[in-house]
Design a protein around this motif. Structure first.
Motif, short mmCIF file in Angstrom:
data_model
loop_
_atom_site.label_atom_id
_atom_site.label_comp_id
_atom_site.label_asym_id
_atom_site.label_seq_id
_atom_site.Cartn_x
_atom_site.Cartn_y
_atom_site.Cartn_z
N ILE A 183 0.84 -1.20 0.00
CA ILE A 183 0.00 0.00 0.00
C ILE A 183 0.87 1.26 0.00
N ARG A 184 1.95 1.22 0.77
CA ARG A 184 2.85 2.37 0.83
C ARG A 184 3.47 2.65 -0.56
N GLN A 185 3.89 1.56 -1.22
CA GLN A 185 4.48 1.73 -2.56
C GLN A 185 3.45 2.28 -3.55
N LYS A 186 2.21 1.81 -3.44
CA LYS A 186 1.15 2.30 -4.34
C LYS A 186 0.90 3.79 -4.11
N ASN A 187 0.81 4.18 -2.83
CA ASN A 187 0.59 5.60 -2.51
C ASN A 187 1.76 6.46 -2.97
N GLN A 188 2.98 5.94 -2.80
CA GLN A 188 4.16 6.69 -3.24
C GLN A 188 4.15 6.87 -4.76
N SER A 189 3.75 5.81 -5.47
CA SER A 189 3.66 5.90 -6.93
C SER A 189 2.65 6.96 -7.35
N LEU A 190 1.49 6.98 -6.67
CA LEU A 190 0.48 8.00 -6.98
C LEU A 190 1.01 9.40 -6.70
N ASN A 191 1.73 9.56 -5.59
CA ASN A 191 2.30 10.88 -5.26
C ASN A 191 3.30 11.33 -6.32
#
Length: 199
Positions: free
Chosen positions: A58-66
């Motif tokens: 989830i952290r990697q997904k959020n970072q990608s979106l950011n």
């Protein structure tokens, strides 16, 4: 700020946007890796390990979106800088035309004045077309077609075995009509720009 500095800034902005996009892709890959580890941990019955891998995914997904949001914002700024550079170039050309007009008016050479007026109007038309093309490009780059969004939502729902209720035929029809109108306007602008380049 000189044109050279503005062009350097434009290059740096585009370079930064590409860097953000590369980082987003790395995060996407890492998200997939973490999902694989999550699946293996669940299969082994390792609940704590599974929770850690789920959080990492989830952290990697959020970072990608950011990263992608930041890249889009940088792209928008780069487009504005490009418009400023173009405007500055046209303004400089118009300034030269105005000075030439002043000298022509002093000599009262009507033929020369008419030629200069034509050039002046041409510069305004060029600026208008370039601005419209830039606006259309910005709209195209920041708008996601509705049918693609719906298709992706349906695809993900099908993979997860969920039922997705998308009873919105009016909205879809409207988006198709507006998309065809936008593509027609884009085509007209492209033709005008092509004619201007031939002049």
């Amino acid at each position: 700020m000189s044109s050279k500095q503005m062009e350097n800034n434009l290059f740096n902005l585009r370079f930064a946007a590409k860097g953000m996009e590369r980082n987003a892709k790395k995060c996407d890959k890492q998200e997939v890796v973490e999902k694989g580890k999550l699946k293996r941990a669940i299969q082994k019955g390792n609940v704590e390990g599974a929770r850690i891998h789920a959080e990492n995914s989830i952290r990697q997904k959020n970072q990608s979106l950011n990263y992608r949001r930041m890249s889009a914002r940088i792209d928008a700024v780069a487009a504005r800088v490009q418009t400023a550079i173009t405007t500055k170039q046209v303004t400089a050309s118009m300034g030269g035309v105005v000075r030439a007009m002043e000298s022509a008016l002093k000599s009262m050479n009507l033929e020369k004045i008419a030629q200069l007026m034509d050039r002046f109007e041409q510069q305004f038309e060029n600026l208008d077309v370039q601005t419209q093309v830039m606006d259309e490009t910005m709209k195209a780059s920041t708008t996601t077609p509705e049918n693609q969004v719906d298709a992706l939502m349906q695809e993900v729902a099908d993979e997860a075995g969920l039922e997705l209720n998308m009873n919105m035929p009016q909205a879809q029809t409207a988006s198709v009509g507006s998309a065809s109108q936008a593509s027609q306007e884009q085509e007209e602008l492209s033709q005008r720009l092509a004619r201007l380049r031939q002049v």
